[in-house]
Design a protein around this motif. Structure first.
Motif, PDB file in Angstrom:
ATOM      1  N   GLU A  88       0.848  -1.184   0.000  1.00  0.00           N
ATOM      2  CA  GLU A  88       0.000   0.000   0.000  1.00  0.00           C
ATOM      3  C   GLU A  88       0.886   1.237   0.000  1.00  0.00           C
ATOM      4  N   ILE A  89       0.311   2.333  -0.469  1.00  0.00           N
ATOM      5  CA  ILE A  89       1.073   3.572  -0.628  1.00  0.00           C
ATOM      6  C   ILE A  89       0.334   4.703   0.061  1.00  0.00           C
ATOM      7  N   LEU A  90       1.032   5.415   0.936  1.00  0.00           N
ATOM      8  CA  LEU A  90       0.493   6.612   1.574  1.00  0.00           C
ATOM      9  C   LEU A  90       1.074   7.821   0.855  1.00  0.00           C
ATOM     10  N   SER A  91       0.228   8.537   0.107  1.00  0.00           N
ATOM     11  CA  SER A  91       0.692   9.711  -0.634  1.00  0.00           C
ATOM     12  C   SER A  91       0.614  10.942   0.259  1.00  0.00           C
ATOM     13  N   LEU A  92       1.645  11.782   0.211  1.00  0.00           N
ATOM     14  CA  LEU A  92       1.791  12.894   1.149  1.00  0.00           C
ATOM     15  C   LEU A  92       1.377  14.244   0.590  1.00  0.00           C
ATOM     16  N   LEU A  93       1.023  14.282  -0.698  1.00  0.00           N
ATOM     17  CA  LEU A  93       0.656  15.565  -1.324  1.00  0.00           C
ATOM     18  C   LEU A  93      -0.833  15.570  -1.655  1.00  0.00           C
ATOM     19  N   PRO A  94      -1.399  16.736  -1.957  1.00  0.00           N
ATOM     20  CA  PRO A  94      -2.827  16.828  -2.267  1.00  0.00           C
ATOM     21  C   PRO A  94      -3.234  15.904  -3.413  1.00  0.00           C
ATOM     22  N   GLU A  95      -4.502  15.536  -3.413  1.00  0.00           N
ATOM     23  CA  GLU A  95      -5.000  14.561  -4.380  1.00  0.00           C
ATOM     24  C   GLU A  95      -4.899  15.065  -5.814  1.00  0.00           C
ATOM     25  N   GLU A  96      -5.074  16.369  -6.023  1.00  0.00           N
ATOM     26  CA  GLU A  96      -5.113  16.886  -7.385  1.00  0.00           C
ATOM     27  C   GLU A  96      -3.722  17.105  -7.984  1.00  0.00           C
ATOM     28  N   SER A  97      -2.659  16.846  -7.234  1.00  0.00           N
ATOM     29  CA  SER A  97      -1.307  17.108  -7.726  1.00  0.00           C
ATOM     30  C   SER A  97      -0.846  16.028  -8.703  1.00  0.00           C
ATOM     31  N   GLN A  98       0.064  16.430  -9.586  1.00  0.00           N
ATOM     32  CA  GLN A  98       0.611  15.482 -10.555  1.00  0.00           C
ATOM     33  C   GLN A  98       1.480  14.425  -9.874  1.00  0.00           C
ATOM     34  N   GLU A  99       2.129  14.813  -8.777  1.00  0.00           N
ATOM     35  CA  GLU A  99       2.968  13.867  -8.052  1.00  0.00           C
ATOM     36  C   GLU A  99       2.137  12.715  -7.480  1.00  0.00           C
ATOM     37  N   THR A 100       0.936  13.033  -6.998  1.00  0.00           N
ATOM     38  CA  THR A 100       0.067  11.987  -6.471  1.00  0.00           C
ATOM     39  C   THR A 100      -0.353  11.018  -7.569  1.00  0.00           C
ATOM     40  N   GLU A 101      -0.556  11.529  -8.772  1.00  0.00           N
ATOM     41  CA  GLU A 101      -0.921  10.658  -9.892  1.00  0.00           C
ATOM     42  C   GLU A 101       0.186   9.655 -10.198  1.00  0.00           C
ATOM     43  N   SER A 102       1.430  10.056  -9.990  1.00  0.00           N
ATOM     44  CA  SER A 102       2.530   9.120 -10.230  1.00  0.00           C
ATOM     45  C   SER A 102       2.498   7.966  -9.237  1.00  0.00           C
ATOM     46  N   LEU A 103       2.119   8.253  -8.001  1.00  0.00           N
ATOM     47  CA  LEU A 103       1.994   7.190  -7.000  1.00  0.00           C
ATOM     48  C   LEU A 103       0.789   6.299  -7.292  1.00  0.00           C
ATOM     49  N   GLN A 104      -0.291   6.889  -7.813  1.00  0.00           N
ATOM     50  CA  GLN A 104      -1.460   6.105  -8.180  1.00  0.00           C
ATOM     51  C   GLN A 104      -1.115   5.125  -9.295  1.00  0.00           C
ATOM     52  N   ALA A 105      -0.271   5.540 -10.224  1.00  0.00           N
ATOM     53  CA  ALA A 105       0.153   4.655 -11.312  1.00  0.00           C
ATOM     54  C   ALA A 105       0.977   3.491 -10.764  1.00  0.00           C
ATOM     55  N   ILE A 106       1.827   3.774  -9.786  1.00  0.00           N
ATOM     56  CA  ILE A 106       2.603   2.704  -9.157  1.00  0.00           C
ATOM     57  C   ILE A 106       1.674   1.715  -8.462  1.00  0.00           C
ATOM     58  N   ALA A 107       0.711   2.221  -7.693  1.00  0.00           N
ATOM     59  CA  ALA A 107      -0.217   1.352  -6.969  1.00  0.00           C
ATOM     60  C   ALA A 107      -1.017   0.485  -7.928  1.00  0.00           C
ATOM     61  N   LYS A 108      -1.463   1.058  -9.040  1.00  0.00           N
ATOM     62  CA  LYS A 108      -2.243   0.292 -10.017  1.00  0.00           C
ATOM     63  C   LYS A 108      -1.405  -0.802 -10.645  1.00  0.00           C
ATOM     64  N   THR A 109      -0.165  -0.509 -10.968  1.00  0.00           N
ATOM     65  CA  THR A 109       0.714  -1.506 -11.588  1.00  0.00           C
ATOM     66  C   THR A 109       1.044  -2.637 -10.628  1.00  0.00           C
ATOM     67  N   LEU A 110       1.219  -2.317  -9.344  1.00  0.00           N
ATOM     68  CA  LEU A 110       1.574  -3.323  -8.348  1.00  0.00           C
ATOM     69  C   LEU A 110       0.364  -4.089  -7.821  1.00  0.00           C
ATOM     70  N   GLY A 111      -0.846  -3.631  -8.161  1.00  0.00           N
ATOM     71  CA  GLY A 111      -2.033  -4.257  -7.602  1.00  0.00           C
ATOM     72  C   GLY A 111      -2.206  -3.951  -6.138  1.00  0.00           C
ATOM     73  N   GLY A 112      -1.680  -2.791  -5.712  1.00  0.00           N
ATOM     74  CA  GLY A 112      -1.767  -2.392  -4.317  1.00  0.00           C
ATOM     75  C   GLY A 112      -2.844  -1.350  -4.091  1.00  0.00           C
ATOM     76  N   LYS A 113      -2.789  -0.721  -2.961  1.00  0.00           N
ATOM     77  CA  LYS A 113      -3.794   0.258  -2.559  1.00  0.00           C
ATOM     78  C   LYS A 113      -3.117   1.571  -2.209  1.00  0.00           C
ATOM     79  N   ARG A 114      -3.614   2.669  -2.799  1.00  0.00           N
ATOM     80  CA  ARG A 114      -3.090   3.987  -2.449  1.00  0.00           C
ATOM     81  C   ARG A 114      -4.030   4.635  -1.450  1.00  0.00           C
ATOM     82  N   ILE A 115      -3.447   5.181  -0.394  1.00  0.00           N
ATOM     83  CA  ILE A 115      -4.226   5.800   0.678  1.00  0.00           C
ATOM     84  C   ILE A 115      -3.891   7.279   0.718  1.00  0.00           C
ATOM     85  N   PRO A 116      -4.894   8.158   0.585  1.00  0.00           N
ATOM     86  CA  PRO A 116      -4.614   9.605   0.637  1.00  0.00           C
ATOM     87  C   PRO A 116      -4.330  10.073   2.055  1.00  0.00           C
ATOM     88  N   LEU A 117      -3.541  11.100   2.173  1.00  0.00           N
ATOM     89  CA  LEU A 117      -3.207  11.680   3.473  1.00  0.00           C
ATOM     90  C   LEU A 117      -4.427  12.407   4.047  1.00  0.00           C
TER      91      LEU A 117
END
Length: 317
Positions: A229-258
């Motif tokens: 699972e991934i805990l993203s530290l930046l706002p949801e609308e940021s481009q950096e958060t989208e990069s973590l979402q792509a990682i979570a989707k590829t790994l079959g994991g879960k992204r959790i917003p701060l």
């Protein structure tokens, strides 16, 4: 009763091979201690039996005159059956862990120390690790710091407060290489998992990921694809958060917003507990040893072996 017989088996069935060995040794011992062994090859067995003179009248209890090797053989068989581990009941395994380790992969590059907001992503990460340590007291917690390289800060330990203290000391200044080596951090987590029985859940705490998701996925698959699972530290609308979402989707994991409360921590704990329960399925139970029930029988046989032997004079009288 039928269910008991269907479930009955031996935990260590190979030990039962000692029983025929016992019969072979008893037979060899009997032959070597037979005083009439030489005569049996010269005289017919019926005639030899008629010529043999007993030293006294037979005992009223014939079982008392059984030769010593017979009692030894019976004791051997009973001991082997006990050692083989007869069982038909299942009990909880006291050595099974209640929770699998949660290994934190905490990013510590220069972008994590950016002061664009009131608190830096690195400070938020340290606070969330502290909250996580309080939410899982006594449950194994590990910590890996990574930037351009990955390093184990603490292997999984039940002293979660120490993990929180160490996370607060991590900064880009102590990292030897700049960059984003998330794949190396996952590989390092795999080494920690291999040092212990069972599995673990991985938690990535980061502000962004600049690696190719397929490169991270390859490292994840190489260590057996543990839950992640991934805990993203930046706002949801940021481009950096989208990069973590792509990682979570590829790994079959879960992204959790701060979140500003502990909702993100509770989500992490619940996810780890669900994965831990499924990972320990079938390992929390074991077959109960029942061979100890034969101990009184063995004790009685040993006690009987110390009885006073009757002499031929006593038999004659």
């Amino acid at each position: 009763m039928i269910d008991v017989w269907n479930a009955f088996h031996f935990i260590r069935p190979t030990c039962l091979f000692l029983i025929p060995i016992a019969f072979g040794l008893a037979w060899a011992w009997h032959r070597s201690h037979d005083p009439l062994r030489g005569w049996r090859n010269q005289i017919d067995s019926n005639l030899l039996d008629a010529l043999v003179h007993q030293s006294g009248p037979p005992s009223k209890h014939g079982w008392q005159r059984l030769p010593a090797f017979t009692w030894l053989l019976v004791g051997w068989i009973v001991s082997v059956v006990a050692i083989a581990g007869p069982t038909w009941r299942v009990e909880a395994n006291p050595f099974a862990q209640d929770a699998q380790p949660l290994i934190i992969l905490m990013k510590a590059d220069e972008t994590m120390a950016s002061a664009a907001q009131t608190t830096t992503p690195l400070q938020r990460a340290a606070l969330k690790v502290a909250d996580l340590a309080k939410a899982r007291p006594g449950a194994p917690l590990g910590l890996i710091a990574y930037s351009g390289s990955a390093h184990t800060v603490l292997p999984p330990t039940e002293d979660t407060s120490v993990v929180a203290d160490m996370a607060a000391e991590i900064s880009p200044a102590i990292m030897p290489v700049a960059g984003d080596a998330l794949d190396q951090a996952i590989t390092e987590a795999g080494r920690l998992i291999n040092r212990q029985e069972g599995g673990a859940t991985l938690l990535i705490i980061a502000n962004q990921a600049i690696l190719d998701p397929q490169q991270v996925a390859a490292a994840h698959q190489a260590i057996g694809s543990p839950p992640i699972e991934i805990l993203s530290l930046l706002p949801e609308e940021s481009q950096e958060t989208e990069s973590l979402q792509a990682i979570a989707k590829t790994l079959g994991g879960k992204r959790i917003p701060l979140t500003i409360d502990d909702q993100d921590i509770q989500s992490i704990v619940q996810y780890a507990e669900r994965r831990s329960s499924s990972g320990l399925a079938g390992q929390s139970d074991r077959w109960r040893e029942s061979g100890y029930w034969l101990s009184p029988l063995l004790a009685a046989m040993v006690a009987w072996s110390f009885r006073r032997e009757r002499t031929s004079h006593e038999d004659a009288s």
